[in-house]
Design a protein around this motif. Sequence first.
Motif, short mmCIF file in Angstrom:
data_model
loop_
_atom_site.label_atom_id
_atom_site.label_comp_id
_atom_site.label_asym_id
_atom_site.label_seq_id
_atom_site.Cartn_x
_atom_site.Cartn_y
_atom_site.Cartn_z
N SER A 203 6.12 9.39 1.72
CA SER A 203 5.50 9.43 2.89
C SER A 203 6.44 9.24 4.02
CB SER A 203 4.03 8.48 2.20
OG SER A 203 4.33 7.01 2.40
N ARG A 204 7.03 8.75 3.34
CA ARG A 204 8.08 8.54 4.52
C ARG A 204 7.72 9.18 5.98
NH1 ARG A 204 13.81 8.22 6.69
NH2 ARG A 204 13.25 5.65 8.78
N PRO A 205 8.69 11.00 6.39
CA PRO A 205 7.46 11.34 7.61
C PRO A 205 6.62 11.22 8.00
CG PRO A 205 9.15 12.74 6.13
CD PRO A 205 8.38 11.08 4.98
N ILE A 206 5.69 12.23 7.07
CA ILE A 206 3.66 11.76 7.70
C ILE A 206 3.81 10.26 7.96
CG2 ILE A 206 1.68 11.35 7.20
CD1 ILE A 206 3.09 13.92 6.47
N LEU A 207 4.61 9.27 7.54
CA LEU A 207 4.12 7.06 8.15
C LEU A 207 4.48 7.57 9.76
CD1 LEU A 207 4.50 5.48 5.21
CD2 LEU A 207 2.61 5.33 6.30
N ILE A 208 5.75 8.09 9.69
CA ILE A 208 6.49 8.15 11.13
C ILE A 208 5.84 8.71 12.51
CG2 ILE A 208 8.80 8.78 12.57
CD1 ILE A 208 9.82 7.80 9.94
N ILE A 209 5.28 10.39 12.00
CA ILE A 209 4.55 10.62 12.60
C ILE A 209 3.13 10.21 13.22
CG2 ILE A 209 2.94 13.06 13.02
CD1 ILE A 209 5.54 13.93 10.94
N CYS A 210 2.69 9.51 11.92
CA CYS A 210 0.94 8.86 12.45
C CYS A 210 1.18 7.61 13.30
CB CYS A 210 0.83 8.22 11.49
SG CYS A 210 -0.64 10.11 10.07
N ILE B 30 -9.64 8.90 18.03
CA ILE B 30 -8.60 9.84 17.97
C ILE B 30 -7.23 8.96 17.10
CG2 ILE B 30 -6.96 11.33 18.20
CD1 ILE B 30 -9.76 12.69 18.06
N ALA B 31 -6.99 7.53 17.64
CA ALA B 31 -6.13 6.46 17.07
C ALA B 31 -6.41 6.23 16.07
CB ALA B 31 -5.10 5.72 18.71
N VAL B 32 -7.27 5.98 16.00
CA VAL B 32 -7.86 5.38 14.06
C VAL B 32 -7.93 6.18 13.54
CG1 VAL B 32 -9.75 4.03 13.25
CG2 VAL B 32 -8.61 3.53 15.25
N CYS B 33 -8.18 7.55 13.58
CA CYS B 33 -8.13 8.45 12.28
C CYS B 33 -6.38 8.39 11.98
CB CYS B 33 -8.45 10.48 12.80
SG CYS B 33 -9.98 10.34 13.53
N PHE B 34 -5.38 8.39 13.12
CA PHE B 34 -4.29 8.66 12.75
C PHE B 34 -3.07 7.68 11.97
CE2 PHE B 34 -3.12 11.77 15.99
CZ PHE B 34 -2.57 12.90 15.75
N ALA B 35 -4.09 6.76 12.56
CA ALA B 35 -3.75 5.24 11.28
C ALA B 35 -4.63 5.86 9.94
CB ALA B 35 -3.89 4.53 11.84
N GLY B 36 -6.06 5.79 9.67
CA GLY B 36 -6.39 5.91 8.10
C GLY B 36 -6.06 7.23 7.81
N PHE B 37 -5.09 7.82 8.32
CA PHE B 37 -4.47 9.42 7.97
C PHE B 37 -3.56 8.64 6.72
CE2 PHE B 37 -1.74 13.23 7.40
CZ PHE B 37 -2.24 13.49 6.50
N ALA B 38 -2.69 8.04 7.64
CA ALA B 38 -1.40 7.37 7.64
C ALA B 38 -1.70 5.94 6.23
CB ALA B 38 -0.71 6.31 8.51
N VAL C 163 -3.83 6.65 3.94
CA VAL C 163 -4.87 7.54 2.46
C VAL C 163 -3.31 8.17 2.00
CG1 VAL C 163 -6.41 9.83 1.71
CG2 VAL C 163 -7.16 7.87 3.69
N TRP C 164 -2.88 8.70 2.89
CA TRP C 164 -1.48 9.36 2.82
C TRP C 164 -0.57 8.78 1.68
CZ3 TRP C 164 -0.98 14.82 2.38
CH2 TRP C 164 0.21 14.91 2.66
N ASP C 165 -0.73 8.10 2.38
CA ASP C 165 0.80 5.95 1.22
C ASP C 165 0.19 6.18 0.74
OD1 ASP C 165 3.22 5.21 2.03
OD2 ASP C 165 1.66 2.98 2.08
N TYR C 166 -1.33 5.77 0.28
CA TYR C 166 -1.57 5.48 -0.76
C TYR C 166 -1.50 6.73 -2.07
CZ TYR C 166 -5.33 4.37 -4.05
OH TYR C 166 -5.69 4.14 -6.04
#
Length: 134
Positions: free
Chosen positions: A75-82, A55-63, A65-68
Amino acid sequence: MVDEEKSVEPVRVNKWDSNAVKNALDDAVKKALAKKFDWSEKHSLTDGRLFISFIAVCFAGFALVWDYLHPFPASRPILIICVLSYFVLMGVLQLYIWYVEKNVFYQAVDEDPTGKLPTSYWTWSSKLKKYDDM
Protein backbone atom coordinates in the motif's frame (compact mmCIF):
# COMPACT_ATOMS: atom_id res chain seq x y z
CA MET A 1 -38.01 40.68 29.02
CA VAL A 2 -36.37 42.45 31.94
CA ASP A 3 -35.95 39.15 33.82
CA GLU A 4 -34.07 37.66 30.88
CA GLU A 5 -31.61 40.55 30.81
CA LYS A 6 -30.95 40.27 34.55
CA SER A 7 -30.41 36.51 34.42
CA VAL A 8 -27.67 36.74 31.77
CA GLU A 9 -24.26 36.67 33.39
CA PRO A 10 -21.50 38.84 31.94
CA VAL A 11 -18.85 37.12 29.89
CA ARG A 12 -15.56 36.87 31.73
CA VAL A 13 -12.44 36.89 29.60
CA ASN A 14 -8.76 37.25 30.38
CA LYS A 15 -7.95 40.63 28.86
CA TRP A 16 -4.42 39.54 27.98
CA ASP A 17 -5.67 36.62 25.86
CA SER A 18 -6.32 38.47 22.60
CA ASN A 19 -8.00 35.49 20.89
CA ALA A 20 -10.47 35.07 23.75
CA VAL A 21 -11.24 38.80 23.76
CA LYS A 22 -11.78 38.82 19.98
CA ASN A 23 -14.06 35.76 20.13
CA ALA A 24 -16.07 37.20 23.02
CA LEU A 25 -16.57 40.48 21.17
CA ASP A 26 -17.53 38.63 17.99
CA ASP A 27 -20.08 36.55 19.88
CA ALA A 28 -21.54 39.65 21.53
CA VAL A 29 -21.96 41.38 18.17
CA LYS A 30 -23.51 38.23 16.70
CA LYS A 31 -26.04 38.01 19.56
CA ALA A 32 -26.89 41.70 19.31
CA LEU A 33 -27.49 41.47 15.57
CA ALA A 34 -29.61 38.34 15.92
CA LYS A 35 -31.70 40.01 18.63
CA LYS A 36 -32.20 43.35 16.86
CA PHE A 37 -32.76 42.32 13.23
CA ASP A 38 -34.86 39.59 11.66
CA TRP A 39 -32.15 38.29 9.36
CA SER A 40 -31.27 34.74 8.53
CA GLU A 41 -27.68 33.65 8.93
CA LYS A 42 -25.74 32.57 5.87
CA HIS A 43 -23.28 29.70 6.36
CA SER A 44 -21.57 29.54 2.95
CA LEU A 45 -18.04 30.28 4.23
CA THR A 46 -18.30 27.66 6.95
CA ASP A 47 -19.72 25.18 4.44
CA GLY A 48 -16.72 25.76 2.19
CA ARG A 49 -14.33 25.12 5.06
CA LEU A 50 -16.22 21.96 6.01
CA PHE A 51 -16.18 20.72 2.41
CA ILE A 52 -12.39 21.11 2.12
CA SER A 53 -11.94 19.36 5.47
CA PHE A 54 -14.31 16.57 4.42
CA ILE A 55 -12.31 15.87 1.26
CA ALA A 56 -9.08 15.77 3.29
CA VAL A 57 -10.61 13.35 5.80
CA CYS A 58 -11.87 11.18 2.90
CA PHE A 59 -8.28 10.88 1.66
CA ALA A 60 -7.13 9.89 5.15
CA GLY A 61 -9.98 7.39 5.53
CA PHE A 62 -9.27 5.86 2.12
CA ALA A 63 -5.61 5.46 3.08
CA LEU A 64 -6.65 3.76 6.32
CA VAL A 65 -8.98 1.30 4.58
CA TRP A 66 -6.51 0.61 1.77
CA ASP A 67 -3.71 -0.09 4.25
CA TYR A 68 -6.00 -2.44 6.17
CA LEU A 69 -6.93 -4.38 3.03
CA HIS A 70 -3.41 -4.36 1.54
CA PRO A 71 -0.76 -4.31 4.32
CA PHE A 72 2.10 -1.82 4.21
CA PRO A 73 4.59 -2.85 1.57
CA ALA A 74 1.83 -3.19 -1.02
CA SER A 75 0.00 0.00 0.00
CA ARG A 76 3.03 2.30 0.00
CA PRO A 77 2.23 4.27 -3.23
CA ILE A 78 -1.41 4.79 -2.20
CA LEU A 79 -0.37 5.94 1.27
CA ILE A 80 2.10 8.43 -0.20
CA ILE A 81 -0.55 9.85 -2.53
CA CYS A 82 -3.15 10.09 0.25
CA VAL A 83 -0.77 11.70 2.75
CA LEU A 84 0.43 14.24 0.21
CA SER A 85 -3.16 14.98 -0.82
CA TYR A 86 -4.13 15.47 2.83
CA PHE A 87 -1.34 17.97 3.46
CA VAL A 88 -2.04 19.82 0.19
CA LEU A 89 -5.70 20.12 1.19
CA MET A 90 -4.69 21.43 4.61
CA GLY A 91 -2.66 24.10 2.79
CA VAL A 92 -5.68 24.89 0.61
CA LEU A 93 -7.80 25.13 3.76
CA GLN A 94 -5.36 27.58 5.33
CA LEU A 95 -5.34 29.71 2.16
CA TYR A 96 -9.15 29.59 2.13
CA ILE A 97 -9.27 30.83 5.72
CA TRP A 98 -6.77 33.63 5.00
CA TYR A 99 -8.02 34.89 1.64
CA VAL A 100 -11.68 33.90 1.35
CA GLU A 101 -13.00 34.04 4.92
CA LYS A 102 -10.86 37.05 5.92
CA ASN A 103 -11.87 36.98 9.62
CA VAL A 104 -15.59 36.96 8.80
CA PHE A 105 -17.57 35.89 11.85
CA TYR A 106 -21.13 36.61 10.74
CA GLN A 107 -22.99 36.69 7.43
CA ALA A 108 -26.63 37.68 7.19
CA VAL A 109 -29.25 37.65 4.47
CA ASP A 110 -31.71 40.55 4.54
CA GLU A 111 -34.72 39.62 2.41
CA ASP A 112 -37.43 42.16 1.74
CA PRO A 113 -40.77 40.66 2.90
CA THR A 114 -42.63 42.42 0.10
CA GLY A 115 -40.22 41.19 -2.57
CA LYS A 116 -39.86 44.64 -4.14
CA LEU A 117 -36.31 45.33 -2.97
CA PRO A 118 -33.39 43.09 -3.85
CA THR A 119 -31.94 40.78 -1.23
CA SER A 120 -29.07 42.32 0.75
CA TYR A 121 -26.13 40.33 2.08
CA TRP A 122 -24.31 41.63 5.14
CA THR A 123 -20.89 40.48 6.29
CA TRP A 124 -19.09 41.31 9.55
CA SER A 125 -15.45 40.67 10.21
CA SER A 126 -13.06 41.66 12.93
CA LYS A 127 -9.35 41.92 13.37
CA LEU A 128 -7.29 42.20 16.51
CA LYS A 129 -3.53 42.45 16.51
CA LYS A 130 -1.78 39.62 18.30
CA TYR A 131 -0.20 41.57 21.17
CA ASP A 132 -2.49 44.60 21.19
CA ASP A 133 -3.66 45.60 24.66
CA MET A 134 -6.29 48.03 23.37
